[in-house]
Design a protein around this motif. Structure first.
Motif, PDB file in Angstrom:
ATOM      1  N   GLU A  80      -7.655  -9.128   1.304  1.00  0.00           N
ATOM      2  CA  GLU A  80      -8.261  -8.171   0.375  1.00  0.00           C
ATOM      3  C   GLU A  80      -8.702  -6.880   1.073  1.00  0.00           C
ATOM      4  N   ASN A  81      -9.250  -7.002   2.258  1.00  0.00           N
ATOM      5  CA  ASN A  81      -9.769  -5.836   2.986  1.00  0.00           C
ATOM      6  C   ASN A  81      -8.869  -5.377   4.131  1.00  0.00           C
ATOM      7  N   LYS A  82      -7.682  -5.950   4.203  1.00  0.00           N
ATOM      8  CA  LYS A  82      -6.714  -5.554   5.225  1.00  0.00           C
ATOM      9  C   LYS A  82      -6.236  -4.137   4.930  1.00  0.00           C
ATOM     10  N   VAL A  83      -6.183  -3.294   5.939  1.00  0.00           N
ATOM     11  CA  VAL A  83      -5.694  -1.934   5.762  1.00  0.00           C
ATOM     12  C   VAL A  83      -4.169  -1.959   5.796  1.00  0.00           C
ATOM     13  N   ILE A  84      -3.580  -1.400   4.751  1.00  0.00           N
ATOM     14  CA  ILE A  84      -2.123  -1.344   4.629  1.00  0.00           C
ATOM     15  C   ILE A  84      -1.718   0.113   4.518  1.00  0.00           C
ATOM     16  N   ASN A  85      -0.878   0.535   5.447  1.00  0.00           N
ATOM     17  CA  ASN A  85      -0.363   1.908   5.458  1.00  0.00           C
ATOM     18  C   ASN A  85       1.108   1.873   5.070  1.00  0.00           C
ATOM     19  N   ILE A  86       1.458   2.741   4.143  1.00  0.00           N
ATOM     20  CA  ILE A  86       2.864   2.850   3.760  1.00  0.00           C
ATOM     21  C   ILE A  86       3.248   4.322   3.709  1.00  0.00           C
ATOM     22  N   LYS A  87       4.522   4.551   3.914  1.00  0.00           N
ATOM     23  CA  LYS A  87       5.047   5.905   3.844  1.00  0.00           C
ATOM     24  C   LYS A  87       6.064   5.947   2.707  1.00  0.00           C
ATOM     25  N   ILE A  88       5.858   6.891   1.799  1.00  0.00           N
ATOM     26  CA  ILE A  88       6.782   7.098   0.693  1.00  0.00           C
ATOM     27  C   ILE A  88       7.258   8.530   0.791  1.00  0.00           C
ATOM     28  N   ARG A  89       8.549   8.647   1.024  1.00  0.00           N
ATOM     29  CA  ARG A  89       9.144   9.952   1.319  1.00  0.00           C
ATOM     30  C   ARG A  89       8.406  10.529   2.523  1.00  0.00           C
ATOM     31  N   ASP A  90       7.756  11.652   2.394  1.00  0.00           N
ATOM     32  CA  ASP A  90       7.040  12.234   3.532  1.00  0.00           C
ATOM     33  C   ASP A  90       5.533  12.047   3.446  1.00  0.00           C
TER      34      ASP A  90
END
Length: 173
Positions: free
Chosen positions: A110-120
């Motif tokens: 629940e508190n895990k940091v998730i980074n994603i990149k969409i296009r730029d």
């Protein structure tokens, strides 16, 4: 409710329902003597993805969302499906991938940091927000658009098909 239940279990049910809808679509096209390409290449509007891409994208959001929550490697599927049967195979591969994810890999994210990149653009989410405000809405959007394409092309599917018989049976008890 645990994150695994809100993600993997829900996703497997939605994929099973989508699989059944594709089976029903195949039967109807066969009975009507209509080529699958009519459905596979159909879209709701000129600037929207076609049916095939809607199904592919729903499986991508499911498998990649679950993988990010579990902290495991993303699975890449080539977008090469050219038939309803091939799309069903993709759904089965996605369910198989989900079957390998254990509850303890996702529960507590629940508190895990998730980074994603969409296009730029780069986005940062907490696990619960990632699931509830990004992954789930996208899954339902793409499956709903696929359903809408079928309806717009005279495939007889209804709300019961979209929700799945298990849900309807539970609701009418």
């Amino acid at each position: 409710m645990e994150m695994y239940d809100l993600s993997v279990l829900v996703f497997k049910k939605k994929l099973s329902v989508l699989f059944e809808i594709l089976q029903k679509t195949s039967r109807q096209l066969y009975e009507k003597g209509v080529e699958q390409d009519i459905i596979l290449t159909a879209s709701l509007a000129p600037d929207m993805w076609n049916f095939t891409k809607q199904v592919q994208t729903s499986t991508d959001f499911i498998k990649n969302g679950a993988a990010r929550l579990a902290g495991i490697e993303l699975q890449r599927f080539p977008d090469s499906e050219a038939s309803l049967e091939a799309l069903q195979t993709r759904i089965i591969k996605t369910i198989s991938f989900l079957n390998d994810i254990k509850p303890d890999q996702i529960n507590g994210s629940e508190n895990k940091v998730i980074n994603i990149k969409i296009r730029d653009e780069e986005y940062e989410f907490l696990g619960s927000d990632f699931l509830t405000t990004f992954v789930i809405p996208n899954v339902y959007f793409h499956i709903s658009v696929a359903y809408g394409i079928l309806r717009a092309n005279n495939i007889s599917v209804g709300k019961r098909d979209y929700l799945g018989n298990q849900v309807i049976n539970f609701l009418v008890r």
